[in-house]
Motif scaffolding. Structure first.
Motif, short mmCIF file in Angstrom:
data_model
loop_
_atom_site.label_atom_id
_atom_site.label_comp_id
_atom_site.label_asym_id
_atom_site.label_seq_id
_atom_site.Cartn_x
_atom_site.Cartn_y
_atom_site.Cartn_z
N GLN A 61 119.42 62.79 132.40
CA GLN A 61 118.37 63.98 132.46
C GLN A 61 117.76 63.95 131.11
O GLN A 61 117.75 65.02 130.32
N PRO A 62 117.22 62.69 130.94
CA PRO A 62 116.58 62.68 129.54
C PRO A 62 115.05 63.37 129.28
O PRO A 62 114.53 63.44 130.64
N SER A 63 114.82 63.91 128.40
CA SER A 63 113.64 64.37 128.21
C SER A 63 112.64 63.40 127.42
O SER A 63 112.38 63.56 126.18
N ASP A 64 112.15 62.61 128.02
CA ASP A 64 111.62 61.32 127.35
C ASP A 64 110.35 60.86 128.25
O ASP A 64 109.72 59.76 127.86
N THR A 65 109.83 61.73 128.91
CA THR A 65 108.32 61.42 129.37
C THR A 65 107.26 61.86 128.67
O THR A 65 107.33 62.74 127.60
N PHE A 67 99.66 58.81 122.40
CA PHE A 67 100.53 59.88 123.00
C PHE A 67 99.74 61.38 122.70
O PHE A 67 99.76 61.65 121.43
N ALA A 68 99.71 62.05 123.48
CA ALA A 68 99.03 63.35 123.17
C ALA A 68 100.22 64.30 123.21
O ALA A 68 100.29 65.47 122.63
N TYR A 69 101.70 64.03 123.94
CA TYR A 69 102.82 65.07 123.99
C TYR A 69 103.67 64.23 124.27
O TYR A 69 103.64 63.43 125.61
N THR A 70 104.96 64.25 123.66
CA THR A 70 105.89 63.56 124.03
C THR A 70 107.50 64.43 124.24
O THR A 70 107.16 65.79 123.93
N GLY A 71 108.45 64.12 124.99
CA GLY A 71 109.63 65.08 125.14
C GLY A 71 109.57 65.86 126.29
O GLY A 71 110.52 66.58 126.40
N LEU A 72 108.60 65.23 127.34
CA LEU A 72 108.84 66.17 128.55
C LEU A 72 109.96 65.38 129.47
O LEU A 72 110.62 64.53 129.36
#
Length: 391
Positions: free
Chosen positions: A221-225, A238-243
């Motif tokens: 379950q990584p938040s890496d999209t 990249f406009a936003y990371t950690g999704l």
């Protein structure tokens, strides 16, 4: 020895218990223990000539529907988002079509000026009216090209964002630009284009194109999209990371509205982001739906529509093996809560307005509502037909 086995057993139990607690929210959202209802499916028709259309876009002024389509069989072979990477089985005839519900007319648009029709494998899409001439439409397409070098099972797809231009009613898509940046356009899923025909935001649904870490993603379950941004002059970033498990993306429809919504394929959360002056995005809030979510759309009344995956595992595991299998689908409508619940922190209403066992709408990845004409359009990446319902 007995004490050793006992200790190992306790350790394994703790590990599996912790793992279950970690993935349980995704299991719930995916519909593992869910009963499917029949809602809103009493007045529907199917359009079998349109198959395997992952993304559906409504052109509100005309009522025309734009669809990014393929064939169900080729989707089982070549769908990088689902780790289907048999390049020899990919379609070489993917297409964009329009459907006019008033006349029941289908128009397959012809690509013009693109280096190779056979090198187009469609996924996400956006259709945006030009800010200078509303009769001109910019069509942004996620294209999962086969890699020129290397085994696709090892290196993944060579994915890009294609930009085309067309006129309302035209049968031709004129190629304008290919956005390509292997460091930013990693695993593109969906796209939001700009009305000037110069830039786009897009989601990456994984950090890795292939490999063990990607395959273990459901367990870890990584938040890496991420969300990326490309401009014809400034390149990509990249406009936003950690999704977490980002999938569909849509932008507020009103002029000057810089709010973006990103769907979580596993948990069903809708992450709300706000665009900044440099086209990066900042976090605003999360809308909980409790249902695995795919593509998003906003109707003319401002309601946010979600293609809810009533049986996410069925779509991921069973449908790619047999596209004809019925996979339950649903459509959610999210509106601002103006009732008493708003005083108790219930900011949004999340209503399930359509659900079907898969006989009418199977494995739907797009749900688009024409609020003016009261029509719901649903289609899916491996679906055998377009579904149109009066609501």
């Amino acid at each position: 020895m007995r004490r050793l086995f006992s200790s190992v057993g306790v350790l394994l139990l703790a590990i599996f218990g912790g793992l279950y607690l970690r993935i349980r929210p995704s299991l719930n959202a995916a519909g593992v223990w869910r009963s499917v209802e029949s809602i809103g499916n009493g007045n529907c028709q199917i359009i079998p000539e349109l198959q395997a259309c992952e993304k559906v876009i409504l052109h509100q002024p005309t009522g025309l529907i734009y669809l990014a389509c393929s064939t169900p069989h080729s989707r089982t072979q070549w769908t990088p988002a689902l780790n289907r990477l048999n390049a020899s089985g990919r379609s070489e005839t993917d297409y964009v079509a329009t459907y006019d519900p008033k006349t029941d007319t289908i128009n397959r648009l012809q690509f013009s000026g693109h280096p190779s029709q056979s090198d187009i494998s469609l996924h996400g899409m956006d259709v945006v009216a030009s800010s200078e001439d509303p009769s001109v439409l910019y069509v942004y397409l996620v294209n999962h090209r086969k890699p020129e070098i290397g085994d696709p099972w090892k290196v993944g797809a060579d994915s890009v964002i294609e930009l085309f231009k067309t006129q309302i009613g035209s049968s031709t898509l004129e190629h304008v630009k290919t956005f390509q940046d292997p460091l930013t356009i990693l695993t593109p899923n969906d796209v939001v284009g700009s009305p000037d025909g110069k830039s786009c935001h897009f989601t990456n649904d994984h950090r890795q194109k292939t490999g063990l870490r990607r395959r273990l993603g459901f367990l870890t379950q990584p938040s890496d999209t991420s969300v990326g941004f490309c401009h014809v002059d400034g390149g990509c970033k990249f406009a936003y990371t950690g999704l977490h498990a980002s999938n569909g993306i849509v932008k507020g429809s009103n002029p000057g509205n810089d709010t973006f919504y990103v769907a979580d394929f596993l948990l069903g959360d809708i992450t709300v982001l706000e665009r900044q002056f440099d086209n990066t995005l900042t976090f605003t809030e999360v809308i909980k739906t409790g249902r695995s979510s795919d593509n998003l759309a906003i109707d003319a009344n401002g309601a946010l529509w979600v293609a809810g995956l009533s049986d996410a595992f069925g779509m991921i595991l069973r449908q790619p093996e047999d596209p004809s299998v019925a996979i339950a689908s649903s459509a959610l409508r999210i509106t601002t809560n103006c009732g008493l619940g708003s005083f108790y922190g219930e900011k949004y209403n999340v209503d399930k307005v359509f659900e079907d066992s898969g006989e009418l709408a199977s494995g739907s990845t797009s749900a688009v509502y024409d609020s003016e004409r009261r029509q719901l359009f649903m289609h899916g990446i491996m679906s055998a037909h377009l579904t149109v319902c009066m609501l």
